[in-house]
Design an enzyme around this catalytic site. Structure first.
Site, PDB file in Angstrom:
ATOM      1  N   LYS A   1      11.355  11.572   3.693  1.00  0.00           N
ATOM      2  CA  LYS A   1      12.506  10.669   3.700  1.00  0.00           C
ATOM      3  C   LYS A   1      13.167  10.696   5.072  1.00  0.00           C
ATOM      4  CE  LYS A   1      16.674   9.456   1.095  1.00  0.00           C
ATOM      5  NZ  LYS A   1      16.280   8.031   1.065  1.00  0.00           N
TER       6      LYS A   1
ATOM      7  N   ARG B   1       0.807  -1.218   0.000  1.00  0.00           N
ATOM      8  CA  ARG B   1       0.000   0.000   0.000  1.00  0.00           C
ATOM      9  C   ARG B   1       0.846   1.277   0.000  1.00  0.00           C
ATOM     10  NH1 ARG B   1      -2.314   0.810   4.385  1.00  0.00           N
ATOM     11  NH2 ARG B   1      -1.304  -0.809   5.615  1.00  0.00           N
TER      12      ARG B   1
ATOM     13  N   PRO C   1      20.765   1.404  -3.189  1.00  0.00           N
ATOM     14  CA  PRO C   1      20.276   2.708  -2.738  1.00  0.00           C
ATOM     15  C   PRO C   1      19.330   3.357  -3.737  1.00  0.00           C
ATOM     16  CG  PRO C   1      22.655   2.535  -2.473  1.00  0.00           C
ATOM     17  CD  PRO C   1      22.219   1.358  -3.295  1.00  0.00           C
ATOM     18  N   ASN C   2      19.471   3.007  -5.007  1.00  0.00           N
ATOM     19  CA  ASN C   2      18.651   3.631  -6.045  1.00  0.00           C
ATOM     20  C   ASN C   2      18.463   2.638  -7.194  1.00  0.00           C
ATOM     21  OD1 ASN C   2      17.564   5.391  -8.084  1.00  0.00           O
ATOM     22  ND2 ASN C   2      18.428   7.111  -6.963  1.00  0.00           N
TER      23      ASN C   2
ATOM     24  N   HIS D   1      15.319  15.367  -1.793  1.00  0.00           N
ATOM     25  CA  HIS D   1      14.253  14.386  -1.707  1.00  0.00           C
ATOM     26  C   HIS D   1      13.017  14.984  -1.039  1.00  0.00           C
ATOM     27  CE1 HIS D   1      17.550  11.567  -2.505  1.00  0.00           C
ATOM     28  NE2 HIS D   1      16.626  10.684  -2.828  1.00  0.00           N
ATOM     29  N   HIS D   2      11.922  14.234  -1.119  1.00  0.00           N
ATOM     30  CA  HIS D   2      10.675  14.616  -0.451  1.00  0.00           C
ATOM     31  C   HIS D   2      10.890  14.708   1.063  1.00  0.00           C
ATOM     32  CE1 HIS D   2      10.167  10.400   0.852  1.00  0.00           C
ATOM     33  NE2 HIS D   2      10.695  10.111  -0.337  1.00  0.00           N
TER      34      HIS D   2
ATOM     35  N   GLY E   1      15.233  -2.051  -1.848  1.00  0.00           N
ATOM     36  CA  GLY E   1      15.522  -0.662  -2.199  1.00  0.00           C
ATOM     37  C   GLY E   1      15.481   0.246  -0.996  1.00  0.00           C
ATOM     38  N   THR E   2      15.529  -0.331   0.183  1.00  0.00           N
ATOM     39  CA  THR E   2      15.504   0.439   1.419  1.00  0.00           C
ATOM     40  C   THR E   2      16.921   0.832   1.805  1.00  0.00           C
ATOM     41  OG1 THR E   2      13.599  -0.839   2.129  1.00  0.00           O
ATOM     42  CG2 THR E   2      14.749   0.401   3.811  1.00  0.00           C
TER      43      THR E   2
ATOM     44  N   ARG F   1       3.772   3.972  -1.433  1.00  0.00           N
ATOM     45  CA  ARG F   1       3.917   4.546  -2.779  1.00  0.00           C
ATOM     46  C   ARG F   1       4.825   3.716  -3.664  1.00  0.00           C
ATOM     47  NH1 ARG F   1       5.007  10.489  -0.368  1.00  0.00           N
ATOM     48  NH2 ARG F   1       6.131   9.134   1.064  1.00  0.00           N
ATOM     49  N   MET F   2       5.944   3.251  -3.107  1.00  0.00           N
ATOM     50  CA  MET F   2       6.837   2.388  -3.890  1.00  0.00           C
ATOM     51  C   MET F   2       6.266   0.979  -4.018  1.00  0.00           C
ATOM     52  SD  MET F   2       9.540   3.933  -5.071  1.00  0.00           S
ATOM     53  CE  MET F   2      10.884   2.748  -5.175  1.00  0.00           C
TER      54      MET F   2
END
Length: 269
Positions: free
Chosen positions: A162, A15, A129-130, A158-159, A102-103, A17-18
């Protein structure tokens, strides 16, 4: 596993976003099959019972161990938080499920522990990381440029939700640059910060600056300076779909590995 076999996948945090993007990737990729999801709520439901996931009749588990025991999966995709990501990754390896993570925010000690566990089990694990291919190229180009420019600063943006700063991408970029750059202090030798932190984090003398603002997704520029010239290498992710090409490559690659790989640049030709 044969190259053309279906890869059964567990997605953690569907649920988020990623997580939503990861579920969509699995749904749209013919070779991938969604086996189950790990969610902090909705235990016992099917994912199709959750708003926004119509037609995805796979079980939802709140207990990761139960999920790994019952789902008969090949790969875990985890794009959650450092705390949950570490727990999920370690548990997946214990159950011989290959993690694609990806964390960011894992400690060196945690990475060493997870690598040892992956090698003990003889299975692959990818922590990046990305996952944006353009971001990986930015890091590689920066590593190349460091052969010719001694002075460099990194600005990552970043947003504002983060959790870690600097970002894992910025730290990985600095580590790659250090392969071609000797540690040295930059700027004036008598430089003083009139406000603490004004010059950013210090990584072997190069500076890393973190920006957190609503409206941003993931952006980074690497600035090199020399007499009479500057070089800027920049990458921008404008939505989270930008990361899915790297996730897809990682899922297809982790099946063939028998150790932990940190950083997508390690598996790209």
């Amino acid at each position: 596993m044969l190259v053309n076999e279906t890869i059964r996948i567990i997605v953690a945090g569907p649920r988020g976003r990623m997580g939503k993007e990861a579920v969509q990737l699995v749904k749209e990729t013919p070779q991938f099959e969604l086996a189950a999801v790990i969610d902090r709520k909705n235990e016992g439901k099917l994912l199709s019972d959750v708003e926004g996931f119509a037609g995805l009749d796979v079980p939802v588990f709140t207990d990761p161990a139960e999920c790994f025991q019952q789902a008969n999966a090949d790969v875990l995709i985890d794009l959650t938080t450092p705390e949950r990501g570490y727990i999920h990754t370690k548990m997946a390896l214990e159950y011989s499920v290959r993690p694609v993570v990806g964390t960011t925010g894992f400690t060196p000690e945690q990475l060493d522990e997870l690598k040892g566990l992956a090698e003990e089990k003889g299975i692959g694990c990818i922590i990046a990381p990305n996952f944006a291919i353009g971001a990986i190229l930015m890091m590689k180009f920066s590593e190349m440029a460091a052969k010719y420019f001694d002075d460099v600063e990194i600005i990552e943006m970043h947003h504002d939700q983060k959790l870690d700063a600097p970002s894992g991408t910025a730290i990985k970029t600095a580590e790659m640059i250090s392969n071609n750059r000797k540690a040295r202090k930059q700027g004036h030798e008598d430089e003083k910060e009139t406000i603490s932190g004004a010059r950013g984090a210090d990584f072997e003398g190069m500076r890393i600056h973190s920006v957190r603002l609503p409206g941003l997704i993931a952006h980074q520029q690497v600035l090199f300076g020399a007499g009479g010239q500057t070089l800027t290498i920049r990458h921008d992710s404008y939505n989270r779909a930008s990361f899915m090409s790297g996730v897809k490559v990682s899922v297809e690659t982790v099946i063939r590995l028998d150790t932990l790989v940190y950083g997508l640049e390690s598996i790209l030709d």
